[in-house]
Design a protein around this motif. Sequence first.
Motif, PDB file in Angstrom:
ATOM      1  N   TYR A   1       0.667  -1.294   0.007  1.00  0.00           N
ATOM      2  CA  TYR A   1       0.113  -0.067  -0.011  1.00  0.00           C
ATOM      3  C   TYR A   1       0.865   1.329   0.054  1.00  0.00           C
ATOM      4  O   TYR A   1       0.270   2.216   0.084  1.00  0.00           O
ATOM      5  CB  TYR A   1      -0.944   0.128   1.186  1.00  0.00           C
ATOM      6  CG  TYR A   1      -1.725  -1.275   1.068  1.00  0.00           C
ATOM      7  CD1 TYR A   1      -3.145  -1.303   0.411  1.00  0.00           C
ATOM      8  CD2 TYR A   1      -1.568  -2.112   2.057  1.00  0.00           C
ATOM      9  CE1 TYR A   1      -3.877  -2.271   0.477  1.00  0.00           C
ATOM     10  CE2 TYR A   1      -2.390  -3.339   2.225  1.00  0.00           C
ATOM     11  CZ  TYR A   1      -3.531  -3.328   1.315  1.00  0.00           C
ATOM     12  OH  TYR A   1      -4.612  -4.325   1.273  1.00  0.00           O
TER      13      TYR A   1
ATOM     14  N   ALA B   1       2.759   4.500  -1.018  1.00  0.00           N
ATOM     15  CA  ALA B   1       2.561   5.555  -2.256  1.00  0.00           C
ATOM     16  C   ALA B   1       3.458   5.651  -3.196  1.00  0.00           C
ATOM     17  O   ALA B   1       3.528   5.877  -4.451  1.00  0.00           O
ATOM     18  CB  ALA B   1       2.433   6.890  -1.800  1.00  0.00           C
TER      19      ALA B   1
ATOM     20  N   LEU C   1      -6.907  -1.913   5.335  1.00  0.00           N
ATOM     21  CA  LEU C   1      -7.240  -0.766   4.288  1.00  0.00           C
ATOM     22  C   LEU C   1      -8.030  -0.801   3.372  1.00  0.00           C
ATOM     23  O   LEU C   1      -7.584  -0.971   2.298  1.00  0.00           O
ATOM     24  CB  LEU C   1      -5.679  -0.706   3.862  1.00  0.00           C
ATOM     25  CG  LEU C   1      -4.649  -0.350   5.084  1.00  0.00           C
ATOM     26  CD1 LEU C   1      -2.991  -0.288   4.435  1.00  0.00           C
ATOM     27  CD2 LEU C   1      -4.853   1.081   5.465  1.00  0.00           C
TER      28      LEU C   1
ATOM     29  N   GLU D   1     -10.041   0.796   1.768  1.00  0.00           N
ATOM     30  CA  GLU D   1     -10.308   1.870   0.830  1.00  0.00           C
ATOM     31  C   GLU D   1      -9.156   1.937  -0.171  1.00  0.00           C
ATOM     32  O   GLU D   1      -8.911   2.700  -0.881  1.00  0.00           O
ATOM     33  CB  GLU D   1     -10.309   3.328   1.547  1.00  0.00           C
ATOM     34  CG  GLU D   1     -11.530   3.499   2.540  1.00  0.00           C
ATOM     35  CD  GLU D   1     -11.800   4.899   3.126  1.00  0.00           C
ATOM     36  OE1 GLU D   1     -10.642   5.485   3.085  1.00  0.00           O
ATOM     37  OE2 GLU D   1     -12.638   5.077   3.779  1.00  0.00           O
ATOM     38  N   HIS D   2      -8.095   1.024   0.003  1.00  0.00           N
ATOM     39  CA  HIS D   2      -6.970   1.226  -0.824  1.00  0.00           C
ATOM     40  C   HIS D   2      -6.904  -0.091  -1.566  1.00  0.00           C
ATOM     41  O   HIS D   2      -5.646  -0.746  -1.972  1.00  0.00           O
ATOM     42  CB  HIS D   2      -5.812   1.469  -0.106  1.00  0.00           C
ATOM     43  CG  HIS D   2      -5.627   2.687   0.784  1.00  0.00           C
ATOM     44  ND1 HIS D   2      -6.495   2.815   1.731  1.00  0.00           N
ATOM     45  CD2 HIS D   2      -5.034   3.793   0.684  1.00  0.00           C
ATOM     46  CE1 HIS D   2      -6.207   4.112   2.377  1.00  0.00           C
ATOM     47  NE2 HIS D   2      -5.402   4.618   1.598  1.00  0.00           N
TER      48      HIS D   2
ATOM     49  N   TYR E   1      -4.502   0.194  -4.750  1.00  0.00           N
ATOM     50  CA  TYR E   1      -3.008   0.014  -4.250  1.00  0.00           C
ATOM     51  C   TYR E   1      -2.575  -1.302  -4.011  1.00  0.00           C
ATOM     52  O   TYR E   1      -1.400  -1.719  -4.760  1.00  0.00           O
ATOM     53  CB  TYR E   1      -2.725   0.656  -3.221  1.00  0.00           C
ATOM     54  CG  TYR E   1      -2.736   1.976  -2.887  1.00  0.00           C
ATOM     55  CD1 TYR E   1      -1.602   2.819  -2.407  1.00  0.00           C
ATOM     56  CD2 TYR E   1      -3.578   2.872  -3.699  1.00  0.00           C
ATOM     57  CE1 TYR E   1      -1.152   4.202  -2.397  1.00  0.00           C
ATOM     58  CE2 TYR E   1      -3.369   4.224  -3.736  1.00  0.00           C
ATOM     59  CZ  TYR E   1      -2.262   4.988  -3.005  1.00  0.00           C
ATOM     60  OH  TYR E   1      -2.008   6.378  -3.280  1.00  0.00           O
TER      61      TYR E   1
ATOM     62  N   CYS F   1     -11.214  -2.611  -9.389  1.00  0.00           N
ATOM     63  CA  CYS F   1      -9.875  -2.398  -9.365  1.00  0.00           C
ATOM     64  C   CYS F   1      -9.078  -2.938 -10.479  1.00  0.00           C
ATOM     65  O   CYS F   1      -8.217  -2.331 -11.167  1.00  0.00           O
ATOM     66  CB  CYS F   1      -9.219  -2.400  -8.148  1.00  0.00           C
ATOM     67  SG  CYS F   1      -9.862  -1.201  -6.874  1.00  0.00           S
TER      68      CYS F   1
ATOM     69  N   PRO G   1      -9.597   8.392  -0.165  1.00  0.00           N
ATOM     70  CA  PRO G   1      -8.320   7.728  -0.998  1.00  0.00           C
ATOM     71  C   PRO G   1      -8.509   8.095  -2.478  1.00  0.00           C
ATOM     72  O   PRO G   1      -9.694   8.150  -2.988  1.00  0.00           O
ATOM     73  CB  PRO G   1      -8.739   6.301  -0.307  1.00  0.00           C
ATOM     74  CG  PRO G   1     -10.137   6.211  -0.220  1.00  0.00           C
ATOM     75  CD  PRO G   1     -10.552   7.529   0.454  1.00  0.00           C
TER      76      PRO G   1
ATOM     77  N   LYS H   1      -7.753   6.842  -6.173  1.00  0.00           N
ATOM     78  CA  LYS H   1      -8.261   5.801  -7.013  1.00  0.00           C
ATOM     79  C   LYS H   1      -6.884   4.934  -7.353  1.00  0.00           C
ATOM     80  O   LYS H   1      -6.918   3.595  -7.596  1.00  0.00           O
ATOM     81  CB  LYS H   1      -9.159   5.934  -8.356  1.00  0.00           C
ATOM     82  CG  LYS H   1     -10.280   6.398  -8.093  1.00  0.00           C
ATOM     83  CD  LYS H   1     -11.018   6.666  -9.369  1.00  0.00           C
ATOM     84  CE  LYS H   1     -12.446   7.160  -9.138  1.00  0.00           C
ATOM     85  NZ  LYS H   1     -12.582   8.413  -8.312  1.00  0.00           N
ATOM     86  N   ASN H   2      -5.809   5.519  -7.536  1.00  0.00           N
ATOM     87  CA  ASN H   2      -4.658   4.789  -7.724  1.00  0.00           C
ATOM     88  C   ASN H   2      -3.266   5.824  -7.410  1.00  0.00           C
ATOM     89  O   ASN H   2      -3.454   6.971  -7.194  1.00  0.00           O
ATOM     90  CB  ASN H   2      -4.411   4.481  -9.194  1.00  0.00           C
ATOM     91  CG  ASN H   2      -4.415   5.627 -10.086  1.00  0.00           C
ATOM     92  OD1 ASN H   2      -3.261   6.546 -10.136  1.00  0.00           O
ATOM     93  ND2 ASN H   2      -5.635   5.780 -10.829  1.00  0.00           N
ATOM     94  N   ARG H   3      -2.210   5.171  -7.296  1.00  0.00           N
ATOM     95  CA  ARG H   3      -0.942   5.866  -6.998  1.00  0.00           C
ATOM     96  C   ARG H   3      -0.607   6.936  -7.811  1.00  0.00           C
ATOM     97  O   ARG H   3      -0.200   8.006  -7.479  1.00  0.00           O
ATOM     98  CB  ARG H   3       0.326   4.768  -6.718  1.00  0.00           C
ATOM     99  CG  ARG H   3       1.363   5.113  -6.172  1.00  0.00           C
ATOM    100  CD  ARG H   3       2.190   4.121  -5.726  1.00  0.00           C
ATOM    101  NE  ARG H   3       1.636   3.103  -5.060  1.00  0.00           N
ATOM    102  CZ  ARG H   3       1.233   1.942  -5.499  1.00  0.00           C
ATOM    103  NH1 ARG H   3       0.956   1.659  -6.735  1.00  0.00           N
ATOM    104  NH2 ARG H   3       0.741   1.141  -4.462  1.00  0.00           N
TER     105      ARG H   3
ATOM    106  N   ARG I   1      -2.872  10.220  -7.300  1.00  0.00           N
ATOM    107  CA  ARG I   1      -2.421  10.763  -6.169  1.00  0.00           C
ATOM    108  C   ARG I   1      -1.266  11.875  -6.520  1.00  0.00           C
ATOM    109  O   ARG I   1      -1.202  12.825  -5.998  1.00  0.00           O
ATOM    110  CB  ARG I   1      -2.091   9.945  -5.211  1.00  0.00           C
ATOM    111  CG  ARG I   1      -1.891  10.874  -3.806  1.00  0.00           C
ATOM    112  CD  ARG I   1      -1.699   9.715  -2.591  1.00  0.00           C
ATOM    113  NE  ARG I   1      -3.072   9.494  -2.366  1.00  0.00           N
ATOM    114  CZ  ARG I   1      -3.466   8.536  -1.230  1.00  0.00           C
ATOM    115  NH1 ARG I   1      -2.382   8.182  -0.354  1.00  0.00           N
ATOM    116  NH2 ARG I   1      -4.436   8.039  -1.007  1.00  0.00           N
TER     117      ARG I   1
END
Length: 1253
Positions: free
Chosen positions: A415, A417, A469, A471-472, A475, A523, A1219, A1221-1223, A1226
């Motif tokens: 998870y 980042a 986690l 909401e991730h 990830y 996802c 959160p 949706k993806n790295r 962000r």
Amino acid sequence: MIAAQELHTEFQFPQEADTQLSSDTDLEDPDVKNAKLGKGKAGKKGKKAPGEKGKGGAAKGAGLGRVNGHHQENGMENMTLFEVVKMGKSATQSVVDDWIESYKNDRDIALLDLINFFIQCSGCKGAVSAEMFRHMQNSEIIRKMTEEFDEDSGDYPLTMAGPLWKKFKSSFCEFIGVLVRQCQYSIIYDEYMMDTVISLLTGLSDSQVRAFRHTSTLAAMKLMTALVNVALNLSINMDNTQRQYEAERNKVMAKRANDRLELLLQKRKELQENQDEIENMMNAIFKGVFVHRYRDAIAEIRAICIEEIGVWMKMYSDAFLNDSYLKYVGWTMHDKQGEVRLKCLTALQGLYYNRELNTRLELFTSRFKDRIVSMTLDKEYDVAVQAIKLLTLVLHSSDEVLTAEDCESVYHLVYSAHRPVAVAAGEFLYKKLFSHRGPEEEGMPRRGRQSVNGNLIKTTVFFFLESELHEHGAYLVDSLWECAGELLKDWESMISLLLDEPMPGEEALTDHQETALIEIMLCAIRQACDAAWHIPISQGSILRTKEKKTQLDDRTRITEIFAVALPLLLAKYSVDAEKVTNLLQLPQFFDLEIYTTGRLEKHLESLLRQIREVVEKHTETDVLEACSMTYHALCNEEFTIFNRVDIARSQLLDELVDKFNRLLEDFLQEGEEPDEDDAYQVLSTLKRITAFHNAHDLSKWDLFTSNYKLLNTGLQNGDMPEQIVIHAMQCTHYVILWHLAKVSEGSSTKADMVTLRKQMRGFCLMCQSYLTSVNTTVKEQAFTILCDALMIFSHQIVSSSREQLEALIYTPDSSLQAELLNFILDHVFIDQDDDNNSTDGQHDDEASKIEALHKRRNLLAAYCKLIIYNVVEMNTGADIFKQYMRYYNDYGDIIKETMSKTRQIDKIQCAKTLILSLQQLFNEMLSDLGCNFDRSSSSFCGIKELARRFSLTFGLDQLKTREAIAMLHKDGIEFAFKEPSPQGEGNPPLNLAFLDILSEFSSKLLRQDKKTVHLYLERFMTFQMALQREDCWLPLISYRNSLQAGGDDDTMSVISGYSSRGSSIRSKKAKPASTGKRKLPEGEDAVWMNREQNVQTPVMMPSPHLSSTVLRDPKKMRPEESYMGVYSITSEQQQQPLPPQQQHHQTPMDYKYGTPFYGSTPFDSHEYLWLFIVGRRSSGLMEDDEEPIVEDVMMSSEDRLEDLNEGMDFDTMDIDLPPSKNRRERSELKPDYFDPSSIMDDSVGIGLLLRVK
């Protein structure tokens, strides 16, 4: 292991060379005692007698600047070895062969060339002569070369930039390797060449000159690597010879060849002697160089040592792969530099990759395993990635080495980042949990519920839930995509797990597990269809042909599978809001053409029916917005299904709008107390319409009239349910935005523009009325929508060639600005426990407190944007800025960024706003404590600390902030003397203590400006004031002292500063020709002083306290409206006295240009004095304004830098944002104006500056 034999007697190595150098200086004291280095003087094999060496020296004249045949043919005469290697134009093999030929002819001359080669590769301009070589020891030669080193430059070939020097390192290393390889059969055993080279490199590696130490360490390590290769070959030859000897000896006597036995025995003896000599050389290099340099002060030197020892252990594991050598790698894993730690991990990866070596690594693994596990959290991401990869290799070799705690510390990194870290952790997770196959799985099908993938998908779901986690999920999928992509694309098995009934004896998925599986499935589909989703940012968003084809194939397969399965899934989970929300996002990734080409229209009809049922069953905003976005994705005019979907959407919206109008009519006619059931029906219908209006244009239904009527009724009666009011506001806001979009296209009529303007202004007035509502949630909604509307319809609406929208510009009046500011003060700057309404009484719930704080931060950010974009007056920011210290943890980053942006807009007005905020706090303190307050009280000290923080935000470049600081002092002085003492004449003015606060800004004044400010201060002082020494007058005394500090040594006049505007601030190296001080011109100085003498002390008239900017008359502060120009002043006008009311500076001020506008009224002499600082501007003075002041920060003293860092600190409370949706998303969010990471970009204002030589 190589036997630790004693070094050859000819080598004299330093005994204290292992002391780590504490300095990175290229040249230190050359007389520091180095260990005495010896050179071979005699040899057993091919060694020249002393007489022969002299002969070789005599031949030096012909051999100096040695030229070989190869170089002559290529026109490279008179080139040294260093120049040949640097050019890189000749094959290294040829260069080495030529040198060997020269060595055979005269080894002293050739060896001297090799010595000078190493000296020149270090960047030394000196050269070793034949005389020095014959009569001086190595230590003396090195000392002599150190003296001839170029001290002016710290660069040397290994560190120089440019394509030529980048290739030099590899050419240098290649030359050493080829040299040993070509000499491995004879020359290296002559006990002369290698002894001399090793002795020289050992001495150079102990030098205090970084260039010598770095270059010689690299050469020694590469030399050692080449020798290890030679030793390995010797070892292999010895083993072969031994086997041949044993085979021959085991033959019967009749067939045994005794001469062959003797030959093999002699060969083995020679190989053993050579092996012993090579081991002696390796021991000499290891003990003389490696043992000392692996902990050198320079990280690059340490990295070279660790990198090479990894090569030795991998290449010749029988001799080097043991704890005696592994310990150096283990110890260095604690190095402070990430570069060195990285080399340790890469060296170990090469060892753990070979399973045959695992048994030799058991002790090392048990000793340093915890350190490797901890390095997965290394601050250097590259180190963390390699640490995880190393643990994956350890896991691959044995499952029992890593404990469950060790594995869990890596699991959660999926998870992370930082995508490379997450991908490495995903590979570790996959190998640990998914790569094992039990015997019972051998005959299982590949896909489906009862398949291998089915069990692995369950394992993924269990891991996802246990990680907590939820909401991730994106990830987790992204981390596993590269190693488990096939598993994550097995959507048939996922659908089977969701729809099929479990087999007898099989445990069914729980509701929670089904929710997690649907999220993972969504996802994975997004990952497969969205190209930019999982491509590293460094690679950009460009797909290769193969990747494009894979993406199109995946999209086609997804559509074919889920076009059939999605209606069934929606039917099964239609009442579960969370599951339905995720399932409804799937059509966004469909290839809609397949509905037609695959003859799947009946499944489309089924999908539309299910979506309609979901709309009718649910009122949750997330579900309704998902339905709206699904209709938006399906209503694509490019595809033939558009008409079918558009009809279904229109029918649904017609029914919703008709129902809403009907319910609203009955609802508004019921009287003062509406029925709860009817209110619920109105609210649920309004929620559905609002959700659809967000993504669909509903302009053909007149929703503005009905919503405005609803809002008006609620405002009049005051009993409208808050949720109805909130959604009515939101829906009306959407109506206006869709109308604006239509008008912006240019196809609308003038009547449409008039209608939009009327609706927008009426709606803003309605929202302004709701700001006074008793319900906090309603007020927050009204405030948010008002801020958005004011931003959209501000003067920036005409940008990008949209002048036709000028009629829509809406400027808030003073009452609206005051109400917006009061809302911020009442609902944002409050204590956490006072926010009763936002947390619904759940004060003990940490999550609700964080959510409430996040909401307040959004409200403050919305208002600060109005300040930044000049929608409201900048001076309203004073009420925001004064909260900086008290609410630093909650809003410090937002307030800091607001100050930075306002300074870029107008430095002077920003400074006036800052001093105004301090004045407001001072007046509030007077109201609370009275005029006889203690200056050591916490309130006064807090204001002074805030002033210190404000001062730090101006940076270190005083020229850039000169005018702003000057105006700040001017306003502060006037405020300090504005109110007379309530105790009568002879006592200090009421606000005199404010000078103590103002003194925090004195350090930001230029020396010549300190003198000017001091003169301005004296105009307000009487003769008696200057003589006072009581405690109550200390603020005046300390402020005067702060202005006089450094002012007497003024080397620049204000006037001469203006005459030198053309000079550059950055030309700091230019020194004046004379050291004498530059004086003011006598004439100009006389005029200055004459003007000052004509100024009379203004009368101190009482005026009300400034407690808030909302009480002040607003001024329009747009730059285009505030330009007044600079007016000339006649001598007669200068002599005219001013009325008292004008002496209080109540005339309009052009804050942009610092010029007061009096019309026909002459200037006040005070103002004219300040024109010398802030009144003279030129449009050509802006070129250096946007440069950051990093240089000045780096050149400041340690204490000054500490203060600066304190002022620039952004350690605020971490808020859990929704959160992403993806790295990638962000990392690529559009920068918010209140992102703390962006505050250093042009944080110093971008106003005009005055250049001074």
